[in-house]
Design an enzyme around this catalytic site. Structure first.
Site, short mmCIF file in Angstrom:
data_model
loop_
_atom_site.label_atom_id
_atom_site.label_comp_id
_atom_site.label_asym_id
_atom_site.label_seq_id
_atom_site.Cartn_x
_atom_site.Cartn_y
_atom_site.Cartn_z
N TYR A 37 -4.57 -41.41 57.46
CA TYR A 37 -3.70 -41.85 58.41
C TYR A 37 -3.07 -43.22 58.27
CZ TYR A 37 -7.02 -45.66 59.56
OH TYR A 37 -7.84 -46.83 59.64
N HIS A 107 -16.52 -25.62 53.67
CA HIS A 107 -16.17 -26.94 52.80
C HIS A 107 -14.98 -26.74 51.98
CE1 HIS A 107 -19.97 -28.03 54.63
NE2 HIS A 107 -19.81 -29.18 54.76
N LYS A 149 -6.89 -44.41 52.89
CA LYS A 149 -7.12 -44.49 54.27
C LYS A 149 -7.30 -43.31 55.04
CE LYS A 149 -4.63 -47.48 57.80
NZ LYS A 149 -5.60 -48.21 57.90
N GLU A 181 -14.08 -57.10 52.79
CA GLU A 181 -12.85 -56.95 53.88
C GLU A 181 -13.74 -56.71 55.23
OE1 GLU A 181 -10.44 -53.46 53.47
OE2 GLU A 181 -12.18 -52.30 52.85
N1 PDD Z 1 -6.71 -50.98 59.52
N2 PDD Z 1 -8.93 -52.61 55.71
C1 PDD Z 1 -9.40 -51.71 56.36
C2 PDD Z 1 -10.65 -51.09 56.14
C3 PDD Z 1 -8.30 -51.32 57.29
O1 PDD Z 1 -8.58 -50.31 58.24
C4 PDD Z 1 -7.25 -52.16 57.39
C5 PDD Z 1 -6.23 -51.40 58.57
C6 PDD Z 1 -6.82 -52.96 56.42
C7 PDD Z 1 -5.51 -53.80 56.61
O2 PDD Z 1 -4.52 -52.93 56.30
P1 PDD Z 1 -3.09 -53.09 56.84
O3 PDD Z 1 -2.57 -54.58 56.49
O4 PDD Z 1 -2.24 -52.34 55.67
O5 PDD Z 1 -3.06 -52.69 58.11
C8 PDD Z 1 -7.76 -53.42 55.88
C9 PDD Z 1 -5.75 -50.09 60.48
C10 PDD Z 1 -4.74 -51.19 61.14
C11 PDD Z 1 -6.57 -49.40 61.50
O6 PDD Z 1 -7.25 -48.80 61.27
O7 PDD Z 1 -6.32 -49.31 62.80
#
Ligand code: PDD
Length: 285
Positions: A37, A107, A149, A181
């Site tokens: 996503y 799977h 992601k 993070e």
């Molecule tokens: N999440 N690290 C993780 C684990 C994240 O899920 C996200 C973003 C980020 C920051 O990435 P970016 O700057 O590209 O949004 C770092 C999104 C916003 C979410 O899951 O809703």
């Protein structure tokens, strides 16, 4: 859900009312979390940093052996149409691509499956957290491919929940003594006027906001180093920030219930937040 009524989403080539958009129970995204996503922030009804998000989507898809189902221009056309149909003031674009629905559950990745593609404008509250937030640290229990992601976010959901159960805003993942993070954000720390952030690796998501903040810091000749941050170093930081597409740059003033430096938002955060807002304005007006 009422404020999203009537807004159109793109689902597999069709524009549908959000309430009417449905996917199959055999969808592999639903059954296996076999999907990736993106979340793209929207300002002034315009997507911000769309190209970077689409490039990352392609990388996530490649990593799970999928091709991008659409080219760049087709994505942008869909974003425009979905955004135009939405009257929401604060919204983000949510994009999800799953492997698709297949008649049998197994799977093994089928070679004749059509991806499920969703683009929706969803409501968000952009929180301008001027007074700073409190966060806790938690053991990182995620998988070894955090640069993808993926929608399999259960450890992130449970870490956020752990934070909220003790009345804090969020949690920072710690692995082998290193702070990595947040649950949906990247980590920055300021010490003696140098900004530090975790280096890109399989342990973190390559955040788009992270890359924009690094670019702004470099443009303004502010010292920035990408290096692993130990929990001990984080505890002694002058400033801590969490960055993400919707939340932007959030200052952390309490870490594990102890004040970060003097417990108020720092001067570097004030400066970088202004510069970030300028960058957003340049690109979305
Ligand atoms: N999440 N690290 C993780 C684990 C994240 O899920 C996200 C973003 C980020 C920051 O990435 P970016 O700057 O590209 O949004 C770092 C999104 C916003 C979410 O899951 O809703």
């Amino acid at each position: 859900m009422s404020n999203t009524k009537g807004h159109m989403v793109y689902l597999n080539g069709e524009y549908l009312d959000l309430q009417k958009a449905k996917i199959s129970v055999l969808d592999r995204g639903f059954l296996f979390g076999d999907s990736v996503y993106e979340v793209i922030p929207v300002y002034n009804h315009r997507p911000f940093a769309a190209k970077q998000h689409l490039d990352r989507l392609t990388k996530s898809l490649t990593a799970i052996h999928m091709d991008s189902p659409l080219d760049h221009d087709s994505w942008i056309e869909i974003f425009d149409r979905v955004l135009a149909s939405s009257a929401l003031t604060d919204k983000m674009l949510y994009i999800q691509v799953t492997r698709g629905a297949y008649p049998s559950r197994g799977h093994a990745i089928p070679d004749d499956v059509t991806p499920t593609v969703l683009v929706a404008a969803l409501p968000t509250t952009r929180r301008y957290v001027l007074e700073g937030v409190n966060v806790i640290t938690v053991k990182d229990q995620r998988w070894a491919n955090c640069r993808i992601k993926a929608t399999t976010l259960l450890p992130n959901v449970l870490a956020k929940d752990a934070a909220q159960r003790v009345s804090t805003h969020d949690a920072i993942f710690v692995k082998d003594g290193f702070a990595l993070e947040g649950t949906a954000s990247n980590l920055f720390m300021v010490k003696d006027n140098t900004v530090f952030t975790s280096p890109l690796s399989a342990n973190i998501l390559p955040g788009i906001t992270r890359s924009i903040v690094i670019d702004i810091l470099k443009t303004h000749h502010i010292a920035i180093e990408e290096k692993m941050i130990t929990l001990d170093e984080l505890k002694k930081a002058d400033e801590i920030w969490l960055t993400g597409s919707v939340q932007e740059i959030v200052p952390v003033v309490l870490l594990d219930h102890c004040a970060v430096a003097d417990g108020i938002v720092g001067p570097m955060w004030k400066r970088i937040t202004r510069l970030y807002a300028d960058r957003v304005e340049q690109e979305t007006t």
